[in-house]
Motif scaffolding. Structure first.
Motif, short mmCIF file in Angstrom:
data_model
loop_
_atom_site.label_atom_id
_atom_site.label_comp_id
_atom_site.label_asym_id
_atom_site.label_seq_id
_atom_site.Cartn_x
_atom_site.Cartn_y
_atom_site.Cartn_z
N ILE A 293 -63.69 85.03 20.57
CA ILE A 293 -64.03 84.40 21.91
C ILE A 293 -65.36 84.08 22.21
N ARG A 294 -66.40 84.95 21.75
CA ARG A 294 -67.53 84.72 21.71
C ARG A 294 -68.21 83.19 21.00
N ARG A 295 -67.51 83.21 19.89
CA ARG A 295 -67.83 82.12 18.94
C ARG A 295 -67.46 80.74 19.60
N VAL A 296 -66.26 80.87 20.31
CA VAL A 296 -65.71 79.59 20.95
C VAL A 296 -66.59 79.46 22.23
N ASP B 283 -52.95 87.93 8.92
CA ASP B 283 -52.61 88.54 10.36
C ASP B 283 -53.55 87.79 11.32
N ARG B 284 -52.70 86.89 12.15
CA ARG B 284 -53.34 86.08 13.20
C ARG B 284 -53.10 86.54 14.70
N SER B 285 -53.03 87.74 14.78
CA SER B 285 -52.81 88.32 16.09
C SER B 285 -53.97 88.30 17.11
N GLN B 286 -55.43 88.38 16.29
CA GLN B 286 -56.57 88.41 16.93
C GLN B 286 -56.96 86.91 17.55
N SER B 287 -56.33 85.97 16.83
CA SER B 287 -56.62 84.63 17.06
C SER B 287 -55.59 84.23 18.37
N VAL B 288 -54.37 84.85 18.32
CA VAL B 288 -53.43 84.70 19.53
C VAL B 288 -54.04 85.21 20.63
N VAL C 33 -67.12 73.69 15.09
CA VAL C 33 -67.13 75.37 15.46
C VAL C 33 -66.11 75.88 14.79
N ASP C 34 -66.38 76.85 13.93
CA ASP C 34 -65.52 77.64 12.90
C ASP C 34 -65.59 78.94 13.80
N THR C 35 -64.44 79.39 13.67
CA THR C 35 -64.17 80.59 14.58
C THR C 35 -64.29 81.74 13.49
N LEU C 36 -63.93 81.68 12.04
CA LEU C 36 -63.85 82.31 11.05
C LEU C 36 -62.97 83.56 11.52
N ASP C 37 -61.82 82.99 12.21
CA ASP C 37 -60.80 83.96 12.37
C ASP C 37 -59.97 84.54 11.24
N TRP C 38 -59.92 83.68 10.11
CA TRP C 38 -59.32 84.10 9.01
C TRP C 38 -60.03 85.38 8.43
N THR C 39 -61.14 86.15 8.80
CA THR C 39 -61.96 86.95 8.36
C THR C 39 -61.41 88.17 9.17
N GLU C 40 -60.70 87.97 10.44
CA GLU C 40 -60.23 89.07 11.30
C GLU C 40 -61.65 89.87 11.92
N PRO C 41 -62.37 88.98 12.39
CA PRO C 41 -63.71 89.56 12.75
C PRO C 41 -63.61 90.20 14.37
N GLY C 42 -62.39 90.40 14.81
CA GLY C 42 -62.38 91.05 16.30
C GLY C 42 -61.99 89.99 17.32
#
Length: 292
Positions: free
Chosen positions: A241-244, A262-267, A227-236
């Motif tokens: 959350i939905r992808r996980v 910027d990894r604040s969304q991942s946090v 499962v790739d969250t693709l969080d590096w694209t900062e999708p929101g």
């Protein structure tokens, strides 16, 4: 007869010299056959196990030029290599491990590119709050500048994996450069935490034959993700959350990042989806090394 005496004496001397020379030659031959010598015919190399990795180049002889920290990691079969830099146990793989055996409702959370003092501590606090262990695939350059944070990751019981030194595309590099990228990172992790990595992940998920071989020589298993969250694209945060949650399942390996932007969304996303996974009955665990 007097005229023949000098000729006779010369013949005696000549025969004596020949005999002495023969005795010396035989003695030298015996010494060559019984004493160790660099001129002996090389012995046949022992056969390698069919599934084992290619042996490293022979080095580490006393009195030879000392090897650098990255160099001796690539020679794990030499007698003088430290014990913690053991010969590779896993065979050389042709593809990375994608998930755990789906025998129960266990998942693995992984974070790449760190450690980063802006985001990694917040992720560690969330994991600590829920008593969960994760995997951190660190870049050597980041680890070298944040060694206290790297020690904190290890002290919390998380697995520290190898994600190369500078996050290059390994498939575009020559073998010595790949060896340096992985070897230097394993060295900094070992020197900082006391344990060399036993897992590695290629940047961008781009493996090739050399990466698999060098990883095995360093005693590491390759781990990918499902499962790739693709969080590096900062999708929101909501999208992460939905992808996980949509991808959750037994044996799933989740890819997120704690550095590289910027990894604040991942946090923030971790604070939401982790307790939801636990409430749904999923166990967050660490992968076990395959048995051979």
């Amino acid at each position: 007869m007097k005229n023949d005496e000098p000729l006779f004496e010369r013949r005696v001397l000549l025969r004596t010299a020949v005999c002495l020379g023969a005795v010396y030659a035989v003695g030298a031959l015996v010494r060559d056959q019984t004493a160790p010598s660099g001129r002996q015919a090389p012995r046949a190399a022992p056969a390698r196990p069919a599934a084992g990795p290619a042996a490293g180049a022979g080095a580490g002889v006393r009195g030879s030029r000392p090897l650098g920290p990255a160099s001796y990691r690539l020679r794990p079969l030499t007698a003088h290599a430290p014990q913690k830099y053991r010969p590779a146990l896993p065979p050389v793989r042709r593809r990375p491990i994608l998930q755990l055996p789906p025998t129960d409702r266990s998942m693995v959370l992984t974070f790449d590119d760190g450690p980063d003092p802006r985001y990694t501590p917040a992720i560690l606090r969330t994991l600590r709050r829920h008593d969960v262990r994760a995997m951190f695939f660190v870049c050597g350059g980041m680890a070298a500048h944040n060694r206290d944070l790297l020690r904190e990751i290890a002290d919390d019981g998380h697995v520290v994996g190898n994600h190369s030194w500078s996050h290059p595309l390994l498939t575009r590099l020559r073998r010595p450069t790949i060896a340096a990228e992985l070897g230097r990172t394993s060295d900094i992790v070992a020197r900082t935490t006391g344990v060399a990595p036993v897992w590695f992940r290629a940047p961008y998920g781009a493996w090739n034959r050399w990466a698999f071989e060098i990883g095995a020589e360093l005693g590491m298993e390759p781990l990918a993700w499902t499962v790739d969250t693709l969080d590096w694209t900062e999708p929101g945060t909501g999208t992460i959350i939905r992808r996980v949650l949509d991808g959750a399942g037994p044996g799933v390996v989740v890819l997120s990042h704690d550095a590289g932007g910027d990894r604040s969304q991942s946090v923030q996303a971790l604070r939401t989806y982790l307790p939801e996974l636990l409430d749904a009955g999923y166990g967050i665990t660490l992968p076990a090394l395959p048995r051979y």
